[in-house]
Design a protein around this motif. Structure first.
Motif: not given
Length: 107
Positions: A3, A6, A10, A75-76, A79-80, A82-83
């Motif tokens: 995480k 990632t 970003f 945003l990152g 995204y993390v 949500a994933r």
């Protein structure tokens, strides 16, 4: 650890894109900001002007990179999260098969 990797990816992409945007937009702004009113003729100390303009460009690139880092950090992170939420969602309950139908009695 994945995480964090990632999110850092970003952030790096945001810094690069922010720097890119600043590199293309800052010269136009600096031209406007440093122009004399009514295009009057002025005498200037050219080395000082070059130093000031390059300092402004580097500052604009730094600010653009910072804005990109903050924006892409958000945003990152989204995204993390949500994933992770998608991966940790429990599978739908398995439907139990219906009981076998009674067989006719042999007679």
């Amino acid at each position: 650890m994945a995480k964090l990797k990632t999110v850092l990816t970003f952030m790096l992409a945001g810094a690069f894109l922010g720097n890119l945007v600043a590199t293309f937009t800052a010269p136009r702004f600096m031209e406007w900001y440093n122009s004399t009113p009514l295009a009057s003729q002025t005498m200037c100390n050219l080395p000082q002007v070059v130093h000031d303009v390059t300092t402004q460009l580097i500052r604009a690139q730094f600010i653009g990179s910072g804005i990109g880092v903050v924006l892409f950090l958000v945003l990152g992170t989204v995204y993390v999260q949500a994933r992770a939420k998608k991966q940790s969602a429990p599978p739908p309950p398995a439907s139990t098969p219906p009981p076998p139908a009674p067989t006719p009695a042999e007679g």
